[in-house]
Design an enzyme around this catalytic site. Structure first.
Site, short mmCIF file in Angstrom:
data_model
loop_
_atom_site.label_atom_id
_atom_site.label_comp_id
_atom_site.label_asym_id
_atom_site.label_seq_id
_atom_site.Cartn_x
_atom_site.Cartn_y
_atom_site.Cartn_z
N HIS A 72 6.41 101.93 -8.76
CA HIS A 72 5.89 101.02 -9.52
C HIS A 72 6.09 101.87 -10.59
CE1 HIS A 72 1.90 101.59 -8.19
NE2 HIS A 72 2.35 102.15 -7.12
N ASP B 82 9.54 105.06 -6.10
CA ASP B 82 8.15 105.26 -6.52
C ASP B 82 8.09 105.46 -8.02
OD1 ASP B 82 5.48 106.38 -6.90
OD2 ASP B 82 5.49 106.75 -4.76
N ASP C 42 18.92 103.19 -5.96
CA ASP C 42 17.71 102.49 -5.98
C ASP C 42 18.15 101.20 -5.48
OD1 ASP C 42 14.75 102.83 -7.44
OD2 ASP C 42 15.79 101.00 -7.82
N HIS D 81 -10.90 101.30 -24.76
CA HIS D 81 -11.75 100.71 -23.75
C HIS D 81 -12.34 101.85 -22.91
CE1 HIS D 81 -12.81 98.60 -19.99
NE2 HIS D 81 -12.84 97.49 -20.74
N CYS E 132 0.21 104.97 -4.91
CA CYS E 132 1.16 105.08 -3.80
C CYS E 132 0.73 104.35 -2.52
CB CYS E 132 1.40 106.55 -3.48
SG CYS E 132 2.18 107.48 -4.83
N LYS F 46 10.04 108.28 2.33
CA LYS F 46 8.61 108.13 2.06
C LYS F 46 8.08 106.81 2.58
CE LYS F 46 5.31 108.71 -1.76
NZ LYS F 46 5.17 109.05 -3.19
#
Length: 514
Positions: free
Chosen positions: A292, A40, A291, A251, A80, A128
């Site tokens: 966004h 994650d 092992d 912005h 998520c 998860k």
């Protein structure tokens, strides 16, 4: 020998035949074992140069040398639950209607793992998952539902760091390590005895920032937490301090995000560098688990919830028998491609309604040109966001070197256009400078998704959900909000914010519903 593919797909050399599935498989009689590891908030740019120079990631480097890495892989929603809903369903966010971290897939939804199980695979999941409906805190839900309200509230505490002063402390995120241990034990003690093929999923929470303190000045903040052991893997001199536009030039959606994340105040260079260093150290710990993304103070933000590269660009590597080695694929791909890729690896026919495409034509040594022509990934990906910390539904169309971002109904909020080939830090919006390209990309986006209509649907959903929640707790809804993460602002002027909510509910809403 088991070969893992970090971040997303792995194929094992332990190939066996799935019972009763021979007729449905792609020619070959063998069905490979598959391991999928998902982390994650991992910035995908760290898996290739120059990001790879900041922190030591030995396992990712191992996979890069022995497999295929995708240089331009993106989440379909930078948060998520919606992100995982897209990955497990193979469908874009507006098709799953996973609008926020509270609303994901139905628990009974048929995922790619369910399909593989029906075709004879043994399945196992650890860690998860976070892709079904009904989870996450009241704060997260209410913040997502009321993002359309005309007020600014600091929904987060100021980001902070916390260091364990121990040079031998390796297991900082204990829960992730425990789940990794469970996965390894399952492979060694159970899966090795199967006569059927298996698919294993491991979901890691790192390098997602840790929960904040439960009270005090930093209540609601994100904590970047690590030890001296992992911090030693970071090259502090290589850490880049991101450039920030003046607040007055941001912005409007970016300003809203920065404000609600409590990042509009002053930060010293040391503070910024510490947050980034701790984040990279957390990535190093993730790498050690096999092992966004995380903005880590880029664009005056932390967390995800943004279409900027630090948030939306994810790592994606594949390794295993038949996967090309030391290959870097520049094609744009996204998480909806995982569903068809998993089925394709197993030789299972692909459903026709998927938003994604199999990645095997881009990475496998066994696919011929005819297959590639028919199944090659289109030259664009779609990502969208409808959750908290952003006050307008957001849509990103990523092509070769262009990134086009549209908001809301396409008219009330100005779009953004970035040329990533000349502006990799995304500091210059060139939408006005290149009107023809802006128009062309907007038309392409509209051909993929009727985004003004989707935005209107999300607005309606937010109001309906807020009304249901408000009615469920009676007249005390304001007191509940006053004790959520917003408490510092809300408690000062509750009537001001209550009035803003009342006005929002009366606008473009069925009077009977109100």
């Amino acid at each position: 020998m088991l070969l893992l593919c970090v971040s997303l797909v792995a194929v094992s050399a332990l190939a066996v035949q799935a019972p009763g599935a021979g007729e449905q498989r792609r020619g070959a009689a063998k069905a490979p074992n598959v391991v999928l590891v998902v982390s994650d908030s991992f910035d995908g740019r760290l898996t290739f140069h120059p990001g790879s120079q900041v922190v030591k990631l030995p396992f990712i480097n191992f996979m890069k040398a022995r497999g295929t890495s995708f240089l331009n892989a993106y989440t379909n929603s930078p948060i998520c639950c919606p992100s995982r809903a897209a990955m497990w369903s193979g469908l874009f966010t507006h098709l799953t209607e996973s609008w926020n971290n509270f609303k994901g897939l139905d628990p009974n939804y048929t995922t790619w793992m369910d399909v593989m199980e029906r075709h004879g695979y043994r399945t196992q999941k650890f860690g998860k998952l976070d892709y079904t409906s009904g989870h996450h805190s009241i704060s997260n839900r209410v913040e997502a539902w009321t993002r359309d309200v005309a007020f600014l509230l600091r929904q987060e505490g100021r980001p902070m760091v916390n260091l364990i002063h121990n040079r031998t402390k390796v297991r900082v995120m204990e829960r992730d390590w425990q789940n990794t241990d469970k996965a390894i034990n399952w492979l060694r003690k159970e899966a090795i005895n199967y006569t059927e093929p298996f698919v294993l999923y491991l979901g890691l929470n790192l390098p997602h920032p840790y929960p904040s303190p439960s009270s005090g000045e930093n209540f609601g903040s994100s904590t970047f937490h690590t030890s001296l052991y992992w911090l030693g893997k970071v090259s502090r001199d290589a850490i880049k301090i991101p450039k920030w536009s003046p607040l007055s030039e941001m912005h409007p959606v970016d300003y809203y995000s920065s404000y609600t994340k409590n990042c509009t105040g002053g930060f010293t260079e040391k503070e910024i560098k510490n947050i980034r260093a701790f984040y990279y150290a957390m990535c190093a710990e993730t790498d050690a688990m096999l092992d966004h993304g995380e903005l880590a103070m880029e664009h005056r933000q932390f967390y995800k919830m943004s279409m900027y590269e630090a948030s939306a660009h994810v790592p994606l590597l594949m390794m295993g028998p038949g996967i090309k080695v030391d290959l870097q694929v520049s094609n744009v791909v996204s998480l909806v491609d995982i569903y068809p890729t998993m089925l394709d690896i197993a030789g299972i026919p692909l459903p026709q309604n998927l938003s994604g495409y199999s990645l095997l034509p881009l990475s496998s040594e066994t696919f011929k040109n005819e297959h590639k022509v028919k199944n090659l990934h289109p030259p664009w990906i779609l990502s969208e966001f409808h959750g908290c910390n952003v006050n307008a539904s957001t849509y990103m169309l990523r092509t070769n070197h262009w990134k086009y971002i549209a908001y809301s109904d396409g008219a009330s909020v100005l779009p953004q256009l970035f040329d990533l080939s000349s502006d990799p830090d995304e500091l210059t919006n060139v939408a006005v400078k290149f009107p023809e390209i802006t128009y062309s990309l907007d038309q392409k986006l509209r051909s993929i998704i009727n985004y003004p209509k989707v935005s209107a649907s999300v607005h309606q959903y937010n109001k309906e959900q807020f009304i249901k929640w408000k009615q469920s707790i009676g007249q005390n809804y304001s007191n509940v909000i006053a004790n959520l993460r917003w408490h510092q602002d809300w408690q000062k002027e509750p009537r001001k914010y209550e009035s803003a909510i009342d006005q929002w509910l009366k606008t473009h809403m069925n009077p009977r519903a109100v």
